[in-house]
Motif scaffolding. Structure first.
Motif, short mmCIF file in Angstrom:
data_model
loop_
_atom_site.label_atom_id
_atom_site.label_comp_id
_atom_site.label_asym_id
_atom_site.label_seq_id
_atom_site.Cartn_x
_atom_site.Cartn_y
_atom_site.Cartn_z
N LEU A 112 8.11 -0.01 -13.02
CA LEU A 112 8.06 1.44 -13.24
C LEU A 112 6.64 1.97 -13.08
N ALA A 113 5.67 1.22 -13.60
CA ALA A 113 4.27 1.63 -13.43
C ALA A 113 3.90 1.66 -11.95
N SER A 114 4.34 0.64 -11.20
CA SER A 114 4.04 0.58 -9.77
C SER A 114 4.65 1.77 -9.03
N GLY A 154 3.49 15.40 -14.89
CA GLY A 154 4.63 14.57 -15.26
C GLY A 154 4.36 13.09 -15.01
N LEU A 155 3.72 12.78 -13.90
CA LEU A 155 3.38 11.38 -13.59
C LEU A 155 2.41 10.81 -14.62
N ALA A 156 1.41 11.61 -15.01
CA ALA A 156 0.43 11.14 -15.99
C ALA A 156 1.10 10.87 -17.34
N SER A 157 1.98 11.77 -17.75
CA SER A 157 2.68 11.60 -19.03
C SER A 157 3.58 10.36 -18.97
N ALA A 158 4.25 10.17 -17.83
CA ALA A 158 5.14 9.02 -17.68
C ALA A 158 4.36 7.72 -17.74
N VAL A 171 4.72 4.40 -20.16
CA VAL A 171 4.83 3.03 -19.66
C VAL A 171 3.81 2.12 -20.35
N ALA A 172 2.59 2.62 -20.52
CA ALA A 172 1.54 1.82 -21.16
C ALA A 172 1.95 1.44 -22.58
N ARG A 173 2.52 2.39 -23.31
CA ARG A 173 2.95 2.09 -24.68
C ARG A 173 4.11 1.10 -24.68
N ALA A 174 5.06 1.28 -23.77
CA ALA A 174 6.19 0.36 -23.70
C ALA A 174 5.76 -1.03 -23.27
N ASP A 175 4.77 -1.10 -22.39
CA ASP A 175 4.27 -2.40 -21.94
C ASP A 175 3.69 -3.17 -23.12
N ALA A 176 2.94 -2.48 -23.97
CA ALA A 176 2.40 -3.13 -25.17
C ALA A 176 3.54 -3.57 -26.09
N ALA A 177 4.59 -2.75 -26.15
CA ALA A 177 5.72 -3.08 -27.03
C ALA A 177 6.43 -4.35 -26.59
N VAL A 178 6.71 -4.47 -25.28
CA VAL A 178 7.46 -5.63 -24.81
C VAL A 178 6.60 -6.89 -24.81
N LYS A 179 5.29 -6.73 -24.91
CA LYS A 179 4.40 -7.89 -24.97
C LYS A 179 4.12 -8.32 -26.41
N GLY A 180 4.86 -7.75 -27.36
CA GLY A 180 4.72 -8.24 -28.73
C GLY A 180 4.54 -7.21 -29.80
N ALA A 181 4.27 -5.96 -29.43
CA ALA A 181 4.03 -4.94 -30.44
C ALA A 181 5.31 -4.40 -31.06
N ILE A 203 14.49 6.69 -20.92
CA ILE A 203 14.85 8.05 -21.32
C ILE A 203 13.63 8.96 -21.29
N GLY A 204 12.50 8.45 -21.82
CA GLY A 204 11.28 9.26 -21.88
C GLY A 204 10.71 9.58 -20.51
N VAL A 205 10.68 8.58 -19.62
CA VAL A 205 10.13 8.81 -18.28
C VAL A 205 11.04 9.73 -17.48
#
Length: 331
Positions: free
Chosen positions: A236-238, A284-288, A292-302, A315-317
């Motif tokens: 998604l980030a890409s 919109g791209l910047a907000s999305a 993604v950055a927050r979700a990436d931290a979440a799936v890596k353990g947060a 849903i958010g993006v």
């Protein structure tokens, strides 16, 4: 078989494309064993090396004085071993074939510079860009004695995604299962159409196109079939970054092939970016991307539930798509 002289020198394998690096190392080891069949082979990560271990692996053995040593992760070599490793380049041992593997980048660059100054042999393994993957697939098929046309290669890459190893494995499988060693569009659809529905890039494509419900469905199925959560955030980030780079080129009179190269996508993807550009503003791209950055931290353990974090991300993006700038604010 043509054999290069591997013993009595250092060979540097450098670059981030791990598949190419592994192939280069394997070829060098094969050449060295042809040159001296009785040589011992030691493979070690630089992380595991200290002065004693380095001396041990490079010093031969009781049964074989000729030694082939492959040191991976060179960027992580301890600082106090840099001089010792550099000395192998300037004072090579005739009984040693030393292959050093570095992923590129700035970490450990001091040793790289010293090795290059010593003019060691180098095998470059640069990243295979997204727009180069179809050509890579064609070359893979040719190397296996098969045939793959460029349009079919593009279809295969679209189904597999941007993973170089995945593309290489798919080509190998299709060639092996083909009676005439020719990969057709039908073959690609028969083997991989189902897989395309569960890849991380398909989830991203649904989101970018505004198909939120389809994205959620694809996400759940992808996770159930073993797709790592981090690949979803990465895809998604890409996609978002590619859309942003395309937006920066808006209005420029350049051909699709040039746009693809500047954005970093295969040529067939440019039409998708053009279509999506009507619905994605820079804001919109910047907000999305922040989501993604927050979700990436979440799936890596947060977070304790990566699947839930990814659903909220989708849903958010998706909600950022089509949002226009607020009154009084520029794009």
């Amino acid at each position: 078989m043509e054999v290069t002289n591997v013993f009595g020198r250092v060979v540097l394998v450098v670059g981030p494309e791990s598949l190419l690096a592994e192939r280069a190392v394997d070829a060098l080891v094969r050449d060295a064993l042809v040159e001296r069949p009785g040589a011992s082979v030691n493979r070690v990560s630089a992380v595991d090396l200290d002065a004693g271990r380095l001396a041990e692996v490079t010093g031969g053995s009781l049964f074989a004085s000729d030694t082939i040593v492959v040191v991976t992760d060179l960027a992580d070599l301890a600082h106090d071993l840099v001089d010792t490793v550099a000395s192998f380049a300037t004072q090579p041992s005739d009984e040693l074939a030393l292959v050093l593997v570095h992923p590129g980048g700035n970490k450990g660059k001091g040793l790289l510079d010293r090795l290059k100054k010593a003019k060691v042999a180098t095998r470059d393994c640069p990243t295979i860009k997204a727009w180069e993957l179809p050509q890579f697939a064609v070359a893979e098929a040719r190397a296996l004695g098969g045939r793959l046309e460029a349009p079919t290669a593009a279809t295969l890459v679209e189904a597999i995604g941007g993973d170089t190893r995945g593309v290489a494995a798919a080509v190998r499988q299709l060639i092996a299962d083909s009676d005439d060693r020719h990969i057709s569009e039908t073959d690609v659809h028969r083997y991989f159409a189902g897989r395309a529905d569960v890849t991380s890039f398909t989830v991203a494509d649904h989101v970018m196109s505004g198909r939120r419900d389809e994205a959620l469905g694809a996400l759940r199925w992808a996770l159930e079939t073993g797709v790592p959560p981090v690949l979803v955030t990465s895809a998604l980030a890409s996609s978002l970054r590619s859309q942003g780079r395309y937006s920066d080129l808006a209005g420029a009179r350049v051909r699709d092939a040039e746009v693809a190269q500047q954005v970093g996508v295969p040529p067939w993807k440019v039409k998708d970016l053009a279509r999506h550009s009507r619905d994605w503003t820079p804001r919109g791209l910047a907000s999305a991307l922040q989501l993604v950055a927050r979700a990436d931290a979440a799936v890596k353990g947060a977070a304790s539930d990566p699947a839930f974090a990814l659903e909220q991300l989708v849903i958010g993006v998706a909600a950022q798509r089509g949002r226009r700038p607020e009154a009084g604010m520029g794009r």
